[in-house]
Motif scaffolding. Structure first.
Motif, mmCIF file in Angstrom:
data_model
loop_
_atom_site.group_PDB
_atom_site.id
_atom_site.type_symbol
_atom_site.label_atom_id
_atom_site.label_comp_id
_atom_site.label_asym_id
_atom_site.label_seq_id
_atom_site.Cartn_x
_atom_site.Cartn_y
_atom_site.Cartn_z
ATOM 1 N N VAL A 82 0.812 -1.220 0.000
ATOM 2 C CA VAL A 82 0.000 0.000 0.000
ATOM 3 C C VAL A 82 0.844 1.268 0.000
ATOM 4 O O VAL A 82 0.369 2.322 -0.409
ATOM 5 C CB VAL A 82 -1.028 0.040 1.154
ATOM 6 C CG1 VAL A 82 -2.015 -1.104 1.048
ATOM 7 C CG2 VAL A 82 -0.366 0.061 2.502
ATOM 8 N N LEU A 83 2.088 1.169 0.433
ATOM 9 C CA LEU A 83 2.960 2.347 0.451
ATOM 10 C C LEU A 83 3.815 2.486 -0.811
ATOM 11 O O LEU A 83 4.440 3.521 -1.019
ATOM 12 C CB LEU A 83 3.865 2.315 1.691
ATOM 13 C CG LEU A 83 3.140 2.405 3.029
ATOM 14 C CD1 LEU A 83 4.117 2.217 4.177
ATOM 15 C CD2 LEU A 83 2.397 3.728 3.157
ATOM 16 N N ALA A 84 3.815 1.466 -1.647
ATOM 17 C CA ALA A 84 4.630 1.498 -2.870
ATOM 18 C C ALA A 84 3.967 2.363 -3.936
ATOM 19 O O ALA A 84 2.741 2.474 -3.988
ATOM 20 C CB ALA A 84 4.815 0.073 -3.403
ATOM 21 N N PRO A 85 4.769 2.977 -4.805
ATOM 22 C CA PRO A 85 4.178 3.744 -5.904
ATOM 23 C C PRO A 85 3.456 2.815 -6.879
ATOM 24 O O PRO A 85 3.774 1.618 -6.962
ATOM 25 C CB PRO A 85 5.377 4.414 -6.577
ATOM 26 C CG PRO A 85 6.592 3.804 -6.000
ATOM 27 C CD PRO A 85 6.212 3.014 -4.791
ATOM 28 N N PHE A 86 2.491 3.361 -7.591
ATOM 29 C CA PHE A 86 1.782 2.578 -8.600
ATOM 30 C C PHE A 86 2.720 2.269 -9.762
ATOM 31 O O PHE A 86 3.585 3.070 -10.103
ATOM 32 C CB PHE A 86 0.569 3.353 -9.116
ATOM 33 C CG PHE A 86 -0.546 3.467 -8.123
ATOM 34 C CD1 PHE A 86 -1.412 2.396 -7.906
ATOM 35 C CD2 PHE A 86 -0.749 4.637 -7.402
ATOM 36 C CE1 PHE A 86 -2.448 2.490 -6.996
ATOM 37 C CE2 PHE A 86 -1.778 4.740 -6.493
ATOM 38 C CZ PHE A 86 -2.635 3.663 -6.282
ATOM 39 N N SER A 87 2.517 1.119 -10.385
ATOM 40 C CA SER A 87 3.294 0.756 -11.581
ATOM 41 C C SER A 87 2.834 1.648 -12.743
ATOM 42 O O SER A 87 1.810 2.331 -12.654
ATOM 43 C CB SER A 87 3.057 -0.715 -11.935
ATOM 44 O OG SER A 87 1.733 -0.888 -12.421
ATOM 45 N N ALA A 88 3.558 1.599 -13.854
ATOM 46 C CA ALA A 88 3.197 2.400 -15.026
ATOM 47 C C ALA A 88 1.793 2.037 -15.516
ATOM 48 O O ALA A 88 0.988 2.920 -15.840
ATOM 49 C CB ALA A 88 4.228 2.203 -16.133
ATOM 50 N N GLY A 89 1.489 0.756 -15.557
ATOM 51 C CA GLY A 89 0.167 0.312 -15.989
ATOM 52 C C GLY A 89 -0.924 0.774 -15.040
ATOM 53 O O GLY A 89 -2.014 1.174 -15.467
ATOM 54 N N GLU A 90 -0.640 0.708 -13.736
ATOM 55 C CA GLU A 90 -1.607 1.162 -12.743
ATOM 56 C C GLU A 90 -1.803 2.673 -12.830
ATOM 57 O O GLU A 90 -2.920 3.169 -12.673
ATOM 58 C CB GLU A 90 -1.140 0.774 -11.337
ATOM 59 C CG GLU A 90 -1.198 -0.717 -11.073
ATOM 60 C CD GLU A 90 -0.483 -1.122 -9.803
ATOM 61 O OE1 GLU A 90 -0.829 -2.177 -9.252
ATOM 62 O OE2 GLU A 90 0.439 -0.395 -9.355
#
Length: 123
Positions: A82-90
């Protein structure tokens, strides 16, 4: 974020809001990314931010807009996920998800809004 209930309760007091007047918008691990749902009251279902609000307001009557983020895959911990950045696709999908969530929330608020008499002096 896990102690957000203190701020929510403070704002509720300042603006004279009842718990039923408050909307909580939060992520939901149990919904896939892009799924949005309204939940009226109930338990925190393991969400620490919601739990904090319930505790600080001493009520579970808030309406929640649950925005799906999906569950982590593999050995990734929930907190890391939940603390990680979103991926490019996300990230690409996120703009659409946020627009959908905002529309969903606005429609819900407007359906709940009391009809006011133009002569009641309220602006």
């Amino acid at each position: 974020m896990n102690l957000n209930g203190l701020s929510v309760a403070s704002a509720a007091e300042i603006y004279n809001l009842r718990p039923a007047d408050i909307y909580l918008v939060h992520d939901d691990l149990d919904k896939a990314l892009g799924k949005v749902a309204v939940k009226l009251g109930g338990s925190a279902r393991g969400h620490n931010g919601v739990r904090s609000c319930i505790s600080a307001l001493q009520s579970s009557e808030m309406t929640r807009l649950r925005v799906g983020i999906g569950r982590p895959e593999g050995d990734v911990t929930v907190s890391s996920y939940v603390l990680a950045p979103f991926s490019a696709g996300e990230q690409e999908r996120l703009e659409q998800v946020l627009a959908q969530a905002a529309t969903f929330l606005l429609e819900h608020v407007l359906r709940r809004a009391p009809v006011r008499d133009p002569g009641d002096g309220l602006t």
